[in-house]
Every structure is written in structure tokens, then in C-alpha cells.
Design a protein around this motif. Structure first.
Motif, mmCIF file in Angstrom:
data_model
loop_
_atom_site.group_PDB
_atom_site.id
_atom_site.type_symbol
_atom_site.label_atom_id
_atom_site.label_comp_id
_atom_site.label_asym_id
_atom_site.label_seq_id
_atom_site.Cartn_x
_atom_site.Cartn_y
_atom_site.Cartn_z
ATOM 1 N N ALA A 171 27.747 22.092 17.359
ATOM 2 C CA ALA A 171 29.175 21.983 17.034
ATOM 3 C C ALA A 171 29.892 20.983 17.935
ATOM 4 C CB ALA A 171 29.845 23.357 17.159
ATOM 5 N N THR A 172 30.927 20.374 17.361
ATOM 6 C CA THR A 172 31.898 19.593 18.130
ATOM 7 C C THR A 172 33.271 20.193 17.864
ATOM 8 O OG1 THR A 172 31.824 18.071 16.249
ATOM 9 C CG2 THR A 172 30.717 17.349 18.264
ATOM 10 N N LEU A 173 34.224 19.855 18.746
ATOM 11 C CA LEU A 173 35.600 20.341 18.585
ATOM 12 C C LEU A 173 36.559 19.171 18.714
ATOM 13 C CD1 LEU A 173 33.993 22.411 20.801
ATOM 14 C CD2 LEU A 173 36.034 23.755 20.351
ATOM 15 N N LEU A 229 32.362 13.760 13.595
ATOM 16 C CA LEU A 229 31.297 14.412 12.822
ATOM 17 C C LEU A 229 30.034 13.545 12.822
ATOM 18 C CD1 LEU A 229 30.699 16.865 10.946
ATOM 19 C CD2 LEU A 229 31.394 15.400 9.040
ATOM 20 N N ASP A 230 30.221 12.226 12.708
ATOM 21 C CA ASP A 230 29.070 11.315 12.659
ATOM 22 C C ASP A 230 28.483 11.050 14.039
ATOM 23 O OD1 ASP A 230 29.313 11.065 9.972
ATOM 24 O OD2 ASP A 230 30.335 9.116 10.015
ATOM 25 N N LYS A 231 29.375 10.810 15.026
ATOM 26 C CA LYS A 231 28.879 10.244 16.292
ATOM 27 C C LYS A 231 29.217 11.072 17.528
ATOM 28 C CE LYS A 231 28.331 5.516 14.967
ATOM 29 N NZ LYS A 231 29.123 5.189 13.767
ATOM 30 N N GLY A 232 29.983 12.167 17.356
ATOM 31 C CA GLY A 232 30.390 12.965 18.519
ATOM 32 C C GLY A 232 29.193 13.657 19.151
ATOM 33 N N ARG A 233 29.292 13.873 20.472
ATOM 34 C CA ARG A 233 28.202 14.566 21.176
ATOM 35 C C ARG A 233 28.355 16.071 21.007
ATOM 36 N NH1 ARG A 233 28.428 13.635 26.849
ATOM 37 N NH2 ARG A 233 30.543 12.858 26.603
#
Ligand code: NAD
Ligand code: DAU
Length: 333
Positions: A171-173, A229-233
Motif C-alpha cells: 500500500a501507499t498513502l 499508484l504507478d511509481k510510489g514506494r
């Protein structure tokens, strides 16, 4: 590769802007899961192709439905929430249910099926800043939410981080500042004043009108979320903003001349209990790490385009106007 995205709350303001953005910029298929509360509007998705966007009417707290939809998806982008501070003061229970239990239900499904998750949250989890203070919120600011709305969003953020750390959920936020643009419910500040002015009614400012919000166009919020969504860690939080600080009075003073009214032709009304003074976002992590920049850098022209959208789309909002204003007038606002 073409993905299937499950977008919760995709018939609401920011979710529908995101669905438009995805349809315009990718070949992805979108499943919208939306309960169609008072804040959801089918018309916000009406001009999108049926073979790209599927609307499922249902509740994010419905474990079976959520599980089924997550198995059909490559990623979940989670917008669904009760979103209005004033409503959370009048009836907080549904905020706890949707914002906390709903997020929990989604997290359990993505955990079970190993599906990527993006959690959309708000800068209000950080509480507020002093007026005239140069400080801004950063990814390291301590959580200090003020309202039932912002505290349930804070709770949902903590759940997401715990599911990442404890269960390895992917997940990312993101925490974004105040959005404006098309398809925003007329209970919110900017569309409420625009639709009042269309009706010849004076804008209503809470308290002294000096509270500050940091405005960003919903299209810029969408492009930032798509990039994360594409590139976040995985496990990271990104703040989203566009250097749009304005007092509420300044916003109304920009709106009034667009309706040929004097800049002081507004009313001061009862203040919101616990009203946060100021929000401001430091968004350099998003710029430096992912290369994102906002495209709506001129708030005044974005606001003018938004006024034109409400003039052109009266059928979209008119049915909600009298009930919304009745609710406000019962509160002295
Ligand atoms: P909104 O109220 O316009 O839309 C919310 C949508 O969620 C509606 O379509 C509603 O029908 C749906 N929904 C509500 N409860 C549901 C449930 N139990 N199950 C399924 N669907 C449900 O809200 P918005 O302003 O578009 O905000 C969307 C998200 O963005 C929220 O999570 C909010 O916290 C966050 N956010 C908003 C802003 C802002 O300025 N509006 C800024 C930062 C973050
Ligand atoms: O900061 C992000 C948040 O922005 C989101 O998380 C919330 O979902 C979203 O609703 C918004 O919260 P605010 O409480 O800042 O937005 P709202 O549009 O309700 O009010 C903006 C400001 O305008 C706030 O200071 C209250 C004031 N206001 C609001 C209304 C409806 C008025 O002065 N008059 C009004 O009629």
C-alpha cells in the motif's frame, strides 16, 4: 499492460475526477464501488464508455462484495468516505463506520488476495496551523485531528500503515489539501457559494472568514494519485498540494465580481465548532521523488472555469440545493 482498477467512491467528487483521468490517460478498465449516498451522483460518470467503466452500487463495509471485487482487480484506489466536516459534527457514527470499518474491510481483502492498494487521505489528519505562520504540514508532522471526520481519516491512515508493516500489504498513502473543480457536492464551500450566487443569494462565511485553506484542482490531485499508484514506494506517504493558500474571504472576494457583485457582498454566519484555522502543504517529496508538478497553477482561472461548469451543469446540482440549504439554515449557517 491494461489493468483493472477498483475505485471506491468513484461516483463522488474526487473519485469521479480520478475515473475521468484514468479513462483519458490509460487503457485501464475501472470498477467503481460506490454506495451512492447523498454524495454519489451517477451523472458524474454518465459520459464515460460502458466498456471501460462499470458501476457497482454497494458498501465498502460489505465483506463478501468487497472480496469478490478485489479478486477481479489489479489494484484498489480507495476514495470512498464520509467527507464533510459539518456532517461529522451532526452525526459522527456513519463516519466511524465508513471511514474506519470500510477501510478495514478493504485492507483485509487486499491482504488476502495480495492486491496493490492506494489510500486517499487528507491533510486534516495533522490538525491545523496558526494564521500567518510560515509552517506547512510535511510527511513528518504529528497527527492531531480536530473533528470526527478528520479523526476517522487519521484512524484509517493508521490501519493502512499497520497492515503494511504487520502483514506486508502493498500500500501507499497520500494526504491532499482542499480540492476544487467539477462534480463537487454543493454542500462544500466553493460550490455552495457559486450556486448561491447563481441563485442571487449572498455567500456565507463561517466566523470571521479568515480561516485559510490550501486549494488544489481535483485534476491535479488525480494526476498525483495516478503517479503514486504507478511509481510510489510501498509503505510511503506522499503529501499532495499546489501552493494554493487563500483565506475563505479571499475566495469569496474572487467569486463575487464574476457575478457582477461588490467584493464585500457576503454574510458572516455562525462559526463551525472546532473550526481548523489554516492548512498548508509542503509537497516537495512528491516533486523530488516522483517528478510530479500541478498543472493548474493559477487558482483564479481554475475558479472561473469551475464557476462556468456549475453554470453549464445546473441539472447536475439543482436537485440537491434546497435540502442542502435547509440543513445549513437549521444550523444558523
Ligand atoms: P465525496 O463525499 O464527494 O464522495 C464520497 C463518495 O463515497 C460518494 O460517492 C459516496 O457515495 C461514497 N461512499 C460513501 N460511503 C460509502 C460506503 N460506505 N461504501 C461505498 N461508497 C461510499 O468525497 P470527496 O470530496 O470526493 O472525497 C473523496 C476522498 O478524498 C475521501 O476519502 C476524502 O477524505 C479524501 N479527500 C478529500 C479532499 C477534498 O478536498 N474534498 C481532500 C483530501 C482528501
Ligand atoms: O483539507 C482537505 C479537506 O477539505 C477534505 O479532507 C474534506 O473532505 C473537505 O470537505 C475539505 O474540508 P473543509 O472543512 O476544509 O472544507 P469545506 O468545503 O467544508 O470548508 C472550507 C472552508 O470554508 C472551511 O474553513 C469552512 C468554510 N466554509 C464552509 C462552508 C460550507 C464557510 O465559510 N462557509 C460555508 O458555507
Amino acid at each position: 499492460m491494461t489493468r483493472t482498477l477498483l475505485v471506491t467512491g468513484g461516483a463522488g467528487f474526487i473519485g469521479s475526477n480520478f475515473v475521468h483521468h484514468i479513462v483519458r490517460t490509460t487503457d485501464d478498465h475501472v470498477i467503481v464501488l460506490d454506495k451512492m449516498t447523498y454524495a454519489g451522483n451517477r451523472e458524474s460518470l454518465a459520459d464515460l464508455p460502458d466498456d471501460r467503466v462499470e458501476l457497482v452500487v454497494g458498501d465498502i463495509c460489505d465483506e463478501k462484495l468487497v472480496d469478490d471485487l478485489v479478486t477481479r482487480s489489479d489494484a484498489v484506489v480507495h476514495y470512498a468516505a464520509e467527507s464533510h466536516n459539518d456532517n461529522s459534527l451532526a452525526d459522527p457514527g456513519v463516519f466511524v463506520q465508513t471511514n474506519i470499518i470500510g477501510t478495514f474491510t478493504l485492507l483485509e481483502a487486499v491482504r488476502k488476495h495480495g492486491v496493490r492498494f492506494h489510500h486517499v487521505s487528507t491533510d486534516e489528519v495533522y490538525g491545523d496551523l496558526e494564521l500567518g505562520d510560515p509552517a506547512r504540514f510535511t510527511e513528518h508532522t504529528a497527527y492531531l485531528p480536530s473533528s470526527p471526520y478528520s479523526s476517522t481519516k487519521a484512524g484509517s491512515d493508521h490501519l493502512v500503515r499497520a497492515w503494511v508493516r504487520s502483514f506486508g500489504v502493498q500500500a501507499t498513502l497520500s494526504n491532499c489539501s482542499n480540492n476544487y473543480g467539477p462534480y463537487q457536492h454543493i454542500e462544500k464551500f466553493i460550490p455552495r457559494q457559486i450556486t448561491n450566487l447563481i441563485d442571487g443569494v449572498r455567500p456565507r462565511l463561517y466566523g470571521s472568514g479568515t480561516n485559510v485553506r490550501d486549494w488544489i484542482h481535483a485534476e491535479d490531485h488525480s494526476s498525483a494519485v495516478a503517479l503514486i499508484l504507478d511509481k510510489g514506494r510501498i509503505g510511503e506517504t506522499y503529501l499532495i498540494g499546489a501552493d494554493g493558500e487563500k483565506s475563505n474571504k479571499e475566495v469569496v472576494e474572487l467569486l463575487l465580481p464574476l457575478f457582477d457583485r461588490a467584493a464585500d457582498d457576503y454574510d458572516l454566519v455562525a462559526d463551525r465548532p472546532g473550526h481548523d484555522l489554516r492548512y498548508a502543504i509542503e509537497w516537495s517529496k512528491l516533486r523530488d521523488e516522483l517528478g510530479w508538478t500541478p498543472s493548474f497553477s493559477d487558482f483564479e482561472s481554475g475558479l472561473e472555469a469551475t464557476v462556468q461548469w456549475y453554470r453549464d451543469n445546473e441539472a447536475w446540482w439543482r436537485h440537491a440545493k434546497s435540502a442542502t440549504e435547509a440543513k445549513y439554515s437549521a444550523q444558523g449557517q
